[in-house]
Design a protein around this motif. Sequence first.
Motif, PDB file in Angstrom:
ATOM      1  N   MET A   1      -1.156   9.122   4.685  1.00 45.77           N
ATOM      2  CA  MET A   1      -0.182   8.616   3.704  1.00 45.77           C
ATOM      3  C   MET A   1       0.294   7.234   4.119  1.00 45.77           C
ATOM      4  N   SER A   2       0.291   6.321   3.198  1.00 45.20           N
ATOM      5  CA  SER A   2       0.677   4.940   3.482  1.00 45.20           C
ATOM      6  C   SER A   2       2.179   4.825   3.712  1.00 45.20           C
ATOM      7  N   THR A   3       2.542   3.878   4.577  1.00 41.55           N
ATOM      8  CA  THR A   3       3.964   3.592   4.788  1.00 41.55           C
ATOM      9  C   THR A   3       4.441   2.623   3.713  1.00 41.55           C
ATOM     10  N   ASN A   4       5.754   2.512   3.580  1.00 45.44           N
ATOM     11  CA  ASN A   4       6.304   1.582   2.594  1.00 45.44           C
ATOM     12  C   ASN A   4       5.903   0.137   2.911  1.00 45.44           C
ATOM     13  N   ARG A   5       5.782  -0.186   4.208  1.00 44.20           N
ATOM     14  CA  ARG A   5       5.373  -1.532   4.594  1.00 44.20           C
ATOM     15  C   ARG A   5       3.931  -1.809   4.157  1.00 44.20           C
ATOM     16  N   SER A   6       3.046  -0.842   4.371  1.00 45.14           N
ATOM     17  CA  SER A   6       1.644  -1.056   3.978  1.00 45.14           C
ATOM     18  C   SER A   6       1.497  -1.119   2.462  1.00 45.14           C
ATOM     19  N   ILE A   7       2.320  -0.334   1.737  1.00 40.37           N
ATOM     20  CA  ILE A   7       2.300  -0.387   0.270  1.00 40.37           C
ATOM     21  C   ILE A   7       2.749  -1.754  -0.214  1.00 40.37           C
ATOM     22  N   ALA A   8       3.804  -2.285   0.397  1.00 41.14           N
ATOM     23  CA  ALA A   8       4.290  -3.621   0.041  1.00 41.14           C
ATOM     24  C   ALA A   8       3.213  -4.671   0.286  1.00 41.14           C
ATOM     25  N   GLU A   9       2.510  -4.550   1.405  1.00 40.35           N
ATOM     26  CA  GLU A   9       1.447  -5.502   1.729  1.00 40.35           C
ATOM     27  C   GLU A   9       0.304  -5.417   0.738  1.00 40.35           C
ATOM     28  N   GLU A  10      -0.076  -4.195   0.356  1.00 41.93           N
ATOM     29  CA  GLU A  10      -1.163  -4.012  -0.615  1.00 41.93           C
ATOM     30  C   GLU A  10      -0.801  -4.612  -1.970  1.00 41.93           C
ATOM     31  N   ILE A  11       0.436  -4.421  -2.382  1.00 48.10           N
ATOM     32  CA  ILE A  11       0.875  -4.974  -3.668  1.00 48.10           C
ATOM     33  C   ILE A  11       0.804  -6.497  -3.639  1.00 48.10           C
ATOM     34  N   LEU A  12       1.284  -7.088  -2.541  1.00 47.17           N
ATOM     35  CA  LEU A  12       1.266  -8.544  -2.434  1.00 47.17           C
ATOM     36  C   LEU A  12      -0.159  -9.101  -2.476  1.00 47.17           C
ATOM     37  N   VAL A  13      -1.075  -8.440  -1.780  1.00 47.88           N
ATOM     38  CA  VAL A  13      -2.473  -8.884  -1.790  1.00 47.88           C
ATOM     39  C   VAL A  13      -3.041  -8.807  -3.202  1.00 47.88           C
ATOM     40  N   ALA A  14      -2.709  -7.713  -3.914  1.00 50.24           N
ATOM     41  CA  ALA A  14      -3.260  -7.492  -5.251  1.00 50.24           C
ATOM     42  C   ALA A  14      -2.736  -8.482  -6.283  1.00 50.24           C
ATOM     43  N   ILE A  15      -1.560  -9.036  -6.046  1.00 51.74           N
ATOM     44  CA  ILE A  15      -1.018  -9.988  -7.022  1.00 51.74           C
ATOM     45  C   ILE A  15      -1.308 -11.438  -6.624  1.00 51.74           C
ATOM     46  N   GLY A  16      -2.195 -11.599  -5.661  1.00 51.02           N
ATOM     47  CA  GLY A  16      -2.626 -12.943  -5.304  1.00 51.02           C
ATOM     48  C   GLY A  16      -1.995 -13.519  -4.066  1.00 51.02           C
ATOM     49  N   GLY A  17      -1.321 -12.683  -3.289  1.00 55.17           N
ATOM     50  CA  GLY A  17      -0.710 -13.149  -2.048  1.00 55.17           C
ATOM     51  C   GLY A  17       0.645 -13.805  -2.257  1.00 55.17           C
ATOM     52  N   GLN A  18       1.326 -14.049  -1.135  1.00 52.59           N
ATOM     53  CA  GLN A  18       2.663 -14.631  -1.211  1.00 52.59           C
ATOM     54  C   GLN A  18       2.660 -16.001  -1.873  1.00 52.59           C
ATOM     55  N   GLU A  19       1.569 -16.743  -1.714  1.00 51.83           N
ATOM     56  CA  GLU A  19       1.517 -18.086  -2.288  1.00 51.83           C
ATOM     57  C   GLU A  19       1.471 -18.075  -3.808  1.00 51.83           C
ATOM     58  N   ASN A  20       1.207 -16.911  -4.413  1.00 51.48           N
ATOM     59  CA  ASN A  20       1.167 -16.812  -5.873  1.00 51.48           C
ATOM     60  C   ASN A  20       2.478 -16.299  -6.445  1.00 51.48           C
ATOM     61  N   VAL A  21       3.465 -16.066  -5.585  1.00 47.97           N
ATOM     62  CA  VAL A  21       4.740 -15.491  -6.026  1.00 47.97           C
ATOM     63  C   VAL A  21       5.863 -16.495  -5.826  1.00 47.97           C
ATOM     64  N   GLU A  22       6.575 -16.774  -6.914  1.00 48.73           N
ATOM     65  CA  GLU A  22       7.727 -17.672  -6.825  1.00 48.73           C
ATOM     66  C   GLU A  22       8.952 -16.936  -6.298  1.00 48.73           C
ATOM     67  N   SER A  23       9.174 -15.727  -6.797  1.00 46.32           N
ATOM     68  CA  SER A  23      10.317 -14.923  -6.360  1.00 46.32           C
ATOM     69  C   SER A  23      10.126 -13.493  -6.815  1.00 46.32           C
ATOM     70  N   VAL A  24      10.934 -12.617  -6.268  1.00 46.60           N
ATOM     71  CA  VAL A  24      10.851 -11.201  -6.616  1.00 46.60           C
ATOM     72  C   VAL A  24      12.259 -10.632  -6.736  1.00 46.60           C
ATOM     73  N   ALA A  25      12.436  -9.743  -7.687  1.00 41.04           N
ATOM     74  CA  ALA A  25      13.692  -9.008  -7.851  1.00 41.04           C
ATOM     75  C   ALA A  25      13.317  -7.597  -8.259  1.00 41.04           C
ATOM     76  N   HIS A  26      14.304  -6.761  -8.454  1.00 45.47           N
ATOM     77  CA  HIS A  26      13.996  -5.397  -8.895  1.00 45.47           C
ATOM     78  C   HIS A  26      15.118  -4.865  -9.774  1.00 45.47           C
ATOM     79  N   CYS A  27      14.749  -3.919 -10.646  1.00 47.93           N
ATOM     80  CA  CYS A  27      15.740  -3.212 -11.447  1.00 47.93           C
ATOM     81  C   CYS A  27      15.742  -1.764 -10.972  1.00 47.93           C
ATOM     82  N   ALA A  28      16.133  -0.831 -11.823  1.00 43.98           N
ATOM     83  CA  ALA A  28      16.258   0.564 -11.403  1.00 43.98           C
ATOM     84  C   ALA A  28      14.919   1.213 -11.076  1.00 43.98           C
ATOM     85  N   THR A  29      13.841   0.752 -11.734  1.00 45.26           N
ATOM     86  CA  THR A  29      12.548   1.416 -11.549  1.00 45.26           C
ATOM     87  C   THR A  29      11.405   0.471 -11.206  1.00 45.26           C
TER      88      THR A  29
END
Length: 473
Positions: free
Chosen positions: A1-29
Amino acid sequence: MSTNRSIAEEILVAIGGQENVESVAHCATRLRFMVKDINQVDQAKVENVEKVKGAFYNAGQFQVILGTGTVNRIYEEIVQLGLNDSSSSDMKHAAVQKSSRFQQAIRTFGDVFVPIIPVLVATGLFMGLRGLLLQEEVLAWFGVTPDSVPQNFLLFTQVLTDTAFIFLPALIAWSTFRVFGGTPIIGMVLGLMLVSPSLPNAYAVASGDAEAIMLFDWIPVVGYQGSVLPAFIAGILGAKLERRIRTRVPETLDLIITPFMTLLIMIVVSLLVVGPIFHSVEQVILDAATTVLSWPFGISGLIIGGLNQLIVITGVHHVFNMLEIQLLAEYKSNPYNAIVTCSVAAQGGAALAVGLKTKSKKLKALALPSSFSAFLGITEPAIFGVNLRYGKPFVMGLIGGAAGGFLASLFGLKATGMAVTVIPGTLLYLNGQVLLYLLVNIVAIAVAFVLTWMFGYSDQMKKELETETKMSA
């Protein structure tokens, strides 16, 4: 089972890496990423990450559905990885800059009316409970008949159920000033002026117990208890006027001159121009909506129940908040809610069928909680995580929503409130309608479930879709 850290890393890679992200926020879900280049985002890869229930791009944001609780933990891990975090308001402003004018208008509508909904939900629940307590069978448990209910008790229930709608213009003007950059307390006072007891009460005028004040023998002046559009338009104009006055008044006089001039000008404009015109427009809209909802043979329920979740996908469903508020303010009932509830329940039924039929542990772990979320009134995980991904389950959910909506319209079901649906929504039908409410929802769920099980999903479809996705990647 993946850890929350590894899940976060996988998501970032899938969206093009940190260099493709200007900022991040979250709502309830959901995680909400402001991405520089959407073409670098591998949506299929994101959706295959553990704990991800779905993903989609809308109004400048790439949104990843994780569910309540989980989203907070993954967000913390992403921020710790060095990504720039952003407040929801900042991200909302950035998203607005990337969206169309139509999307901006809808978003603004939502920003104004969504903060008001909790008190209207509470009011609706109070109405439902009052309906339950005043039923003859329930009163008999306490040795009381409908004719012998204490007047003080009835007065107390009226305070709970009537206050929010009597002062609705104050709530709307407050929220509109807040959204359009004015001072919210000035908006609230302007709204309170629109329902001042010095003006003829709108309900009394409508019932013939009072007469409007006729200025210049042709402009009717009344209070606007329960009105929506006059307060909304007055709020927009008032906020813009306040900002303009403030830029022209010396700072030393701002505290005195700005609120004085804003309220003086706006109450005149609101009572003599905005109120009469937009109250008439409001009545036309309400009459049109009431006509559609009263179409015979369940036609309105069939159409609205079948199309509602399509509208949800586009994000323009917040427009209907105003309609529901108007229905409740005018008639103290909301036939729209029962129909929409069936469309929500049906998507849960379709996701449930997928979850029970599939042999994929990952899909099962996604579909079953998503269906339960839909039964609590939140369809995002079911729609974006399961039903839309495989296509046919979503269509079967639309058919189930049409079937349930048809019956809801045929039975004439009317909620005492708004914004809560399916299981929590039962509280809005305690005035003798709860059994029929349960019936129409069960029908919606059953139709969607059976159709999805028989025609809407198989693991073979899943394999074919995954193969097509890999080939197109």
